[in-house]
Design an enzyme around this catalytic site. Sequence first.
Site, PDB file in Angstrom:
ATOM      1  N   ASN A  47      44.823  48.019  45.134  1.00 54.44           N
ATOM      2  CA  ASN A  47      44.730  48.424  46.546  1.00 54.44           C
ATOM      3  C   ASN A  47      45.735  49.515  46.870  1.00 54.44           C
ATOM      4  O   ASN A  47      45.428  50.485  47.568  1.00 54.44           O
ATOM      5  CB  ASN A  47      44.999  47.219  47.453  1.00 54.44           C
ATOM      6  CG  ASN A  47      43.844  46.240  47.502  1.00 54.44           C
ATOM      7  OD1 ASN A  47      42.750  46.533  47.031  1.00 54.44           O
ATOM      8  ND2 ASN A  47      44.086  45.071  48.071  1.00 54.44           N
ATOM      9  N   ARG A 368      26.894  51.062  47.388  1.00 52.20           N
ATOM     10  CA  ARG A 368      27.633  50.732  46.162  1.00 52.20           C
ATOM     11  C   ARG A 368      26.783  49.753  45.362  1.00 52.20           C
ATOM     12  O   ARG A 368      26.673  48.580  45.739  1.00 52.20           O
ATOM     13  CB  ARG A 368      28.993  50.091  46.487  1.00 52.20           C
ATOM     14  CG  ARG A 368      29.937  50.969  47.296  1.00 52.20           C
ATOM     15  CD  ARG A 368      31.309  50.306  47.402  1.00 52.20           C
ATOM     16  NE  ARG A 368      32.145  50.928  48.406  1.00 52.20           N
ATOM     17  CZ  ARG A 368      32.891  52.020  48.210  1.00 52.20           C
ATOM     18  NH1 ARG A 368      32.881  52.602  47.021  1.00 52.20           N
ATOM     19  NH2 ARG A 368      33.646  52.515  49.171  1.00 52.20           N
ATOM     20  N   ARG A 398      33.214  56.286  48.804  1.00 52.32           N
ATOM     21  CA  ARG A 398      34.443  56.677  48.116  1.00 52.32           C
ATOM     22  C   ARG A 398      34.680  55.901  46.825  1.00 52.32           C
ATOM     23  O   ARG A 398      34.582  54.682  46.792  1.00 52.32           O
ATOM     24  CB  ARG A 398      35.645  56.486  49.057  1.00 52.32           C
ATOM     25  CG  ARG A 398      36.948  57.013  48.474  1.00 52.32           C
ATOM     26  CD  ARG A 398      38.040  56.996  49.492  1.00 52.32           C
ATOM     27  NE  ARG A 398      37.923  58.102  50.429  1.00 52.32           N
ATOM     28  CZ  ARG A 398      38.162  57.999  51.739  1.00 52.32           C
ATOM     29  NH1 ARG A 398      38.474  56.841  52.254  1.00 52.32           N
ATOM     30  NH2 ARG A 398      38.073  59.050  52.511  1.00 52.32           N
ATOM     31  N   HIS A 428      25.926  53.451  55.919  1.00 47.20           N
ATOM     32  CA  HIS A 428      26.376  52.131  55.471  1.00 47.20           C
ATOM     33  C   HIS A 428      25.277  51.083  55.596  1.00 47.20           C
ATOM     34  O   HIS A 428      25.470  49.944  55.175  1.00 47.20           O
ATOM     35  CB  HIS A 428      27.573  51.673  56.303  1.00 47.20           C
ATOM     36  CG  HIS A 428      28.885  52.222  55.835  1.00 47.20           C
ATOM     37  ND1 HIS A 428      29.630  51.620  54.854  1.00 47.20           N
ATOM     38  CD2 HIS A 428      29.573  53.318  56.208  1.00 47.20           C
ATOM     39  CE1 HIS A 428      30.732  52.322  54.644  1.00 47.20           C
ATOM     40  NE2 HIS A 428      30.721  53.354  55.449  1.00 47.20           N
ATOM     41  N   TYR A 461      32.155  38.665  47.864  1.00 45.67           N
ATOM     42  CA  TYR A 461      32.274  38.936  49.298  1.00 45.67           C
ATOM     43  C   TYR A 461      31.337  38.047  50.111  1.00 45.67           C
ATOM     44  O   TYR A 461      30.240  37.704  49.675  1.00 45.67           O
ATOM     45  CB  TYR A 461      31.942  40.402  49.591  1.00 45.67           C
ATOM     46  CG  TYR A 461      32.799  41.402  48.858  1.00 45.67           C
ATOM     47  CD1 TYR A 461      34.128  41.132  48.574  1.00 45.67           C
ATOM     48  CD2 TYR A 461      32.281  42.617  48.447  1.00 45.67           C
ATOM     49  CE1 TYR A 461      34.920  42.040  47.905  1.00 45.67           C
ATOM     50  CE2 TYR A 461      33.062  43.544  47.764  1.00 45.67           C
ATOM     51  CZ  TYR A 461      34.379  43.247  47.501  1.00 45.67           C
ATOM     52  OH  TYR A 461      35.147  44.154  46.827  1.00 45.67           O
TER      53      TYR A 461
END
Length: 529
Positions: A47, A368, A398, A428, A461
Amino acid sequence: MTINDSKMYFNRELSWLKFNTRVLNEAKNTNIPLLERLKFVAIYGTNLDEFYMIRVAGLKRLYASGITEVGADKLTPLQQLKSIREQLDKEKNVLEGIFKEIQDGLAKEGMHIKRVSQLNDEQKKQLHEYFINYLYPVIVPVVVDATHPFPHLNNLSFAIALQLKSLHNGSLKFAMVRISRLLSRFVEIESGIFVAIEDIVGEFASELFGDYEIMNYVPFRITRNADMEIEEEEADDFIELMSEGLKTRRKGEVVRLEVGTDKDTSLLDFINSHLKVDSKDIYMYRIPLNLSGLWELVGSKAYAHLTIPPFNPKTLPPLHSNVEILSTMENHDIVLFHPYESFDPVVNFIQSAAKDPDVLSIRMTLYRVGKNSPIVKALIQAAENNKQVTALVELKARFDEENNLHWAHSLESAGAHVIYGVPGLKVHAKIALVIKKVGNTLKEYVHLSTGNYNPSTAKIYTDISLLTCNSAFAKDAIKLFHSLSTGSCYRTKLDCLMIAPTQIKTKILELIENEIKAGTEGRIIMKCN
């Protein structure tokens, strides 16, 4: 206190740092297994790499440009940089203490992270054999002098710097050994004993520099500005522009230097005489650099008992047996709560559509998707089966730009129609639309989700999926995909679903207003990013 008072606001960058501190705090948690704690150290380090590459690099660029404009929190770029550095300086000692505590705990469990100096003669002999057979042929030693300049180092490059003494005349020189990121970060020389690769290279570096004695060595790692500035409106070929941006990312300004603890400052002075990093962005560590490499230890199968047993997501009715998913969707709306429920039905949805001879069209947004995406492979298969396949591949995701470029080219080669995002926005939205011929009519099947079309991250997630044949949702999905194809997103309004930036904010404010009017009966629960 009014809404214009700066005390009402958190600074975005400092708030992010507090989030990462909470990640590090998980590594302190003695109630979870040791390798789970080490995993949080690895996540914390990864991170922080991204934070420096993007956030700190952006602030440094603003400061260098003389921009002092502030947001609602009233902090200038320089004030933010100062606070970030102070926070990370304090946290460095905490990080080192946590790592040492975990290292000692692992040693009691039979997993030893050791320096070469802590090994016995037999172990050093084994390590030397490993060096000769696996490292000597592939590492790149460079004596830095007038004819051998300091080499270019890509972003997140890892190397050791050395001070050498000539065996002929006693003169001192500096050298470098670049360590490929393709090499293992840790080497297990015998059961349970792991040695960091930079320590192995440093120990046996005399075999790389035959005319010199090794006086000292230190590992170091650099972080470059990786924030690409893409002028979309001026681009004739966005793909080419993005490809060039990816190349530029490897050459961005060095914004951070991490160095192992040194006996003196001579090697640090040598490194920074070439890199010229602000002294406030140099961090010296007493623990291994490149914390993301700790994932190798976390994944060691021999020590799986030091991790939390993997959770197996459930596949519940009506999808628990070998059902035909499109037919099931015609009878039921299906809500899935990942990662507790399996992502497999979503993959099955696209794979079934790709194979179904009556399916005419598949449209999807891809943000992604991962390296080995079964969903993109299904789309490629569908295109090769002469189905109409349209995929919006967001190239501005990104650190996934390169992977997404690869998949975009593969889809185009198979005959799919690929849309490369929307100028000025990142798409998104996670939405898929399948259109099938059923008798003499067309039937629409829609998938909506809060999470990416990525089976790997769907195991980690928390996200919600909806599989539906709701005609109102389908109508909006068709309208959305038409707007993405024509570039009319800014003018598009959907009837049932809502899109940003044109509809969501207005609707949320309206809903908030309704709860205010309800007085003491009003209630708001929101989960948002």
